[in-house]
Scaffold this motif. Structure first.
Motif, PDB file in Angstrom:
ATOM      1  N   ALA A  30      11.056  -3.194   3.276  1.00  0.00           N
ATOM      2  CA  ALA A  30       9.985  -3.620   2.867  1.00  0.00           C
ATOM      3  C   ALA A  30       8.720  -2.543   4.492  1.00  0.00           C
ATOM      4  N   ARG A  31       7.246  -2.371   4.187  1.00  0.00           N
ATOM      5  CA  ARG A  31       6.734  -2.253   4.964  1.00  0.00           C
ATOM      6  C   ARG A  31       4.871  -2.931   4.688  1.00  0.00           C
ATOM      7  N   THR A  32       3.918  -3.427   5.728  1.00  0.00           N
ATOM      8  CA  THR A  32       3.005  -3.928   5.344  1.00  0.00           C
ATOM      9  C   THR A  32       1.877  -3.293   6.771  1.00  0.00           C
ATOM     10  N   THR A  33       0.393  -3.568   5.745  1.00  0.00           N
ATOM     11  CA  THR A  33      -0.385  -3.065   6.283  1.00  0.00           C
ATOM     12  C   THR A  33      -1.873  -3.424   5.837  1.00  0.00           C
ATOM     13  N   THR A  34      -3.071  -3.273   7.339  1.00  0.00           N
ATOM     14  CA  THR A  34      -4.035  -4.305   6.606  1.00  0.00           C
ATOM     15  C   THR A  34      -4.814  -3.382   6.006  1.00  0.00           C
ATOM     16  N   ILE A  35      -5.712  -3.677   5.071  1.00  0.00           N
ATOM     17  CA  ILE A  35      -6.562  -3.107   4.581  1.00  0.00           C
ATOM     18  C   ILE A  35      -8.050  -3.145   4.493  1.00  0.00           C
ATOM     19  N   ALA A  36      -9.194  -2.880   4.741  1.00  0.00           N
ATOM     20  CA  ALA A  36     -11.044  -3.546   5.281  1.00  0.00           C
ATOM     21  C   ALA A  36     -10.751  -2.967   4.054  1.00  0.00           C
ATOM     22  N   ALA A  37     -10.607  -3.957   3.384  1.00  0.00           N
ATOM     23  CA  ALA A  37     -11.278  -4.294   1.733  1.00  0.00           C
ATOM     24  C   ALA A  37     -10.992  -5.177   1.492  1.00  0.00           C
ATOM     25  N   PRO A  38     -12.046  -5.831   0.276  1.00  0.00           N
ATOM     26  CA  PRO A  38     -11.220  -6.769  -0.989  1.00  0.00           C
ATOM     27  C   PRO A  38      -9.734  -6.312  -1.368  1.00  0.00           C
ATOM     28  N   GLY A 129     -12.298 -11.035   4.617  1.00  0.00           N
ATOM     29  CA  GLY A 129     -12.585  -9.714   3.990  1.00  0.00           C
ATOM     30  C   GLY A 129     -11.410  -8.148   3.870  1.00  0.00           C
ATOM     31  N   GLN A 130     -10.286  -8.586   4.900  1.00  0.00           N
ATOM     32  CA  GLN A 130      -9.709  -7.220   4.788  1.00  0.00           C
ATOM     33  C   GLN A 130      -8.144  -7.731   3.941  1.00  0.00           C
ATOM     34  N   THR A 131      -7.135  -7.517   3.603  1.00  0.00           N
ATOM     35  CA  THR A 131      -6.361  -7.514   2.783  1.00  0.00           C
ATOM     36  C   THR A 131      -4.977  -7.046   3.342  1.00  0.00           C
ATOM     37  N   ALA A 132      -4.458  -7.657   3.486  1.00  0.00           N
ATOM     38  CA  ALA A 132      -2.646  -7.602   3.845  1.00  0.00           C
ATOM     39  C   ALA A 132      -2.056  -7.383   2.506  1.00  0.00           C
ATOM     40  N   ILE A 133      -1.419  -5.832   2.654  1.00  0.00           N
ATOM     41  CA  ILE A 133      -0.301  -5.960   1.527  1.00  0.00           C
ATOM     42  C   ILE A 133       0.620  -5.032   1.890  1.00  0.00           C
ATOM     43  N   THR A 134       1.635  -5.430   0.854  1.00  0.00           N
ATOM     44  CA  THR A 134       3.268  -5.376   1.313  1.00  0.00           C
ATOM     45  C   THR A 134       3.432  -4.520   0.526  1.00  0.00           C
ATOM     46  N   TRP A 135       4.817  -3.547   0.426  1.00  0.00           N
ATOM     47  CA  TRP A 135       5.051  -2.189  -0.203  1.00  0.00           C
ATOM     48  C   TRP A 135       6.884  -3.193  -0.227  1.00  0.00           C
ATOM     49  N   SER A 136       7.226  -2.575  -1.302  1.00  0.00           N
ATOM     50  CA  SER A 136       8.770  -3.473  -1.016  1.00  0.00           C
ATOM     51  C   SER A 136      10.030  -3.199  -1.871  1.00  0.00           C
ATOM     52  N   MET A 137      10.455  -2.664  -2.032  1.00  0.00           N
ATOM     53  CA  MET A 137      11.560  -2.662  -3.203  1.00  0.00           C
ATOM     54  C   MET A 137      13.375  -2.958  -2.622  1.00  0.00           C
ATOM     55  N   THR A 138      13.798  -3.319  -3.780  1.00  0.00           N
ATOM     56  CA  THR A 138      15.161  -4.020  -3.707  1.00  0.00           C
ATOM     57  C   THR A 138      15.810  -3.362  -5.033  1.00  0.00           C
TER      58      THR A 138
END
Length: 179
Positions: A30-38, A129-138
């Motif tokens: 898993a990896r996470t980032t924060t995007i400055a968007a809804p 006003g931001q969104t944290a997104i996590t992309w993971s694979m199991t």
């Protein structure tokens, strides 16, 4: 002397088999980032396979990647099939669950260079006003994948690709004109 060498090889092989068997049966990357968007802007990118070409790291690995789309246009039932070079392989992705602005779950059926079925997930968490997104694979590690894991750091390799994809997604969403 030959018998001693054979016995030594058998012992080394037995130790190797035991070490491999003791490796974890399941994995999660898993990896996470924060995007400055809804969340809605981020969700629109991950819930539509047609938009992945703009940010997916796998499209950069093989620019000649062959893609086909079927099923629903977006969300649950959307299907994306790919066939590429030896670095990308061949497989099928199917969105199995989709909750607007929160979650996208994808079943990944890899055909080449190896057969495997894993689950990928994108979870979104609005933060002002931001969104944290996590992309993971199991998935499940069979004996072969456990053995490969002794020599290759799959978390680092696949996680690095997730980091690239999330960085490209971040750039794409943050530079898109506001709708």
């Amino acid at each position: 002397m030959f018998i001693k060498i054979l016995i030594g090889l058998a012992v080394v092989l037995a130790i190797f088999v035991v070490v491999v068997a003791l490796q974890p049966s399941d994995f999660r990357i898993a990896r996470t980032t924060t995007i400055a968007a809804p969340a809605s802007a981020v969700f629109a990118q991950v819930n539509d396979f047609h938009k992945w070409e703009a940010w997916s790291p796998y499209d950069k690995i093989d620019p000649a990647l062959k893609r086909t789309y079927s099923g629903a246009p977006t969300g649950v039932g959307a299907i994306y099939e790919w066939a590429g070079n030896k670095h990308v392989g061949e497989g099928k992705a199917t969105i199995t669950e989709s909750r607007p602005n929160e979650w996208v779950q994808i079943r990944l059926d890899f055909l080449k260079p190896f057969a495997a079925t894993n689950m990928a997930e994108f979870s979104l968490a609005p933060q002002g006003g931001q969104t944290a997104i996590t992309w993971s694979m199991t998935g499940h590690n069979n004996f072969m994948f456990k053995a490969v894991g002794l020599f290759m750091n799959m978390d680092k390799m696949v996680g690095g690709q997730f980091e690239q994809g999330l960085a490209q997604l971040k750039t794409l969403v943050e530079t898109a004109p506001a709708s």
